[in-house]
Design a protein around this motif. Structure first.
Motif, PDB file in Angstrom:
ATOM      1  N   CYS A 133      36.708  20.685  -6.324  1.00 57.42           N
ATOM      2  CA  CYS A 133      37.113  21.539  -7.433  1.00 57.42           C
ATOM      3  C   CYS A 133      35.913  21.956  -8.279  1.00 57.42           C
ATOM      4  O   CYS A 133      34.874  21.304  -8.263  1.00 57.42           O
ATOM      5  CB  CYS A 133      38.122  20.820  -8.303  1.00 57.42           C
ATOM      6  SG  CYS A 133      37.426  19.388  -9.106  1.00 57.42           S
ATOM      7  N   VAL A 171      40.279  19.413 -15.157  1.00 58.10           N
ATOM      8  CA  VAL A 171      41.639  19.815 -14.767  1.00 58.10           C
ATOM      9  C   VAL A 171      42.148  18.881 -13.670  1.00 58.10           C
ATOM     10  O   VAL A 171      43.283  18.402 -13.725  1.00 58.10           O
ATOM     11  CB  VAL A 171      41.680  21.290 -14.297  1.00 58.10           C
ATOM     12  CG1 VAL A 171      43.037  21.638 -13.716  1.00 58.10           C
ATOM     13  CG2 VAL A 171      41.333  22.216 -15.443  1.00 58.10           C
ATOM     14  N   SER A 172      41.309  18.583 -12.701  1.00 57.46           N
ATOM     15  CA  SER A 172      41.713  17.680 -11.620  1.00 57.46           C
ATOM     16  C   SER A 172      42.008  16.285 -12.148  1.00 57.46           C
ATOM     17  O   SER A 172      42.941  15.624 -11.698  1.00 57.46           O
ATOM     18  CB  SER A 172      40.622  17.616 -10.553  1.00 57.46           C
ATOM     19  OG  SER A 172      40.478  18.865  -9.949  1.00 57.46           O
ATOM     20  N   THR A 182      43.069  15.595 -15.181  1.00 57.21           N
ATOM     21  CA  THR A 182      44.303  15.705 -15.954  1.00 57.21           C
ATOM     22  C   THR A 182      45.541  15.714 -15.068  1.00 57.21           C
ATOM     23  O   THR A 182      46.548  15.081 -15.399  1.00 57.21           O
ATOM     24  CB  THR A 182      44.291  16.987 -16.820  1.00 57.21           C
ATOM     25  OG1 THR A 182      43.169  16.922 -17.704  1.00 57.21           O
ATOM     26  CG2 THR A 182      45.558  17.127 -17.624  1.00 57.21           C
ATOM     27  N   VAL A 183      45.475  16.403 -13.935  1.00 55.21           N
ATOM     28  CA  VAL A 183      46.652  16.473 -13.060  1.00 55.21           C
ATOM     29  C   VAL A 183      46.784  15.250 -12.164  1.00 55.21           C
ATOM     30  O   VAL A 183      47.760  15.115 -11.451  1.00 55.21           O
ATOM     31  CB  VAL A 183      46.683  17.772 -12.216  1.00 55.21           C
ATOM     32  CG1 VAL A 183      46.740  18.984 -13.102  1.00 55.21           C
ATOM     33  CG2 VAL A 183      45.521  17.842 -11.253  1.00 55.21           C
TER      34      VAL A 183
END
Length: 63
Positions: free
Chosen positions: A2, A7-8, A10-11
């Protein structure tokens, strides 16, 4: 793999491999052809190493 690791994280991705940039995650058009091929190869090899690595928690790989 990524470009925006927060973001990675967080998800909840379990294996995170940072890449180059949003428009070119697996390359750099400013490099000469041979250099870009080597860069892409290194990124894919790093991703394969991450898959082979046993982990017990979310991990950001910095190769």
């Amino acid at each position: 793999m990524c470009t925006i690791t927060p973001v990675s994280v967080t998800v909840g991705a379990n294996r995170i491999i940072p890449t180059i940039a949003i428009p070119y995650p697996l390359g750099n058009p400013n490099l000469h052809r041979e250099e870009e091929v080597a860069l892409r190869r290194k990124l894919v090899e790093n991703a394969l190493k991450a898959l082979e690595t046993e982990i017990s928690e979310q991990t950001v790989f910095e190769f």
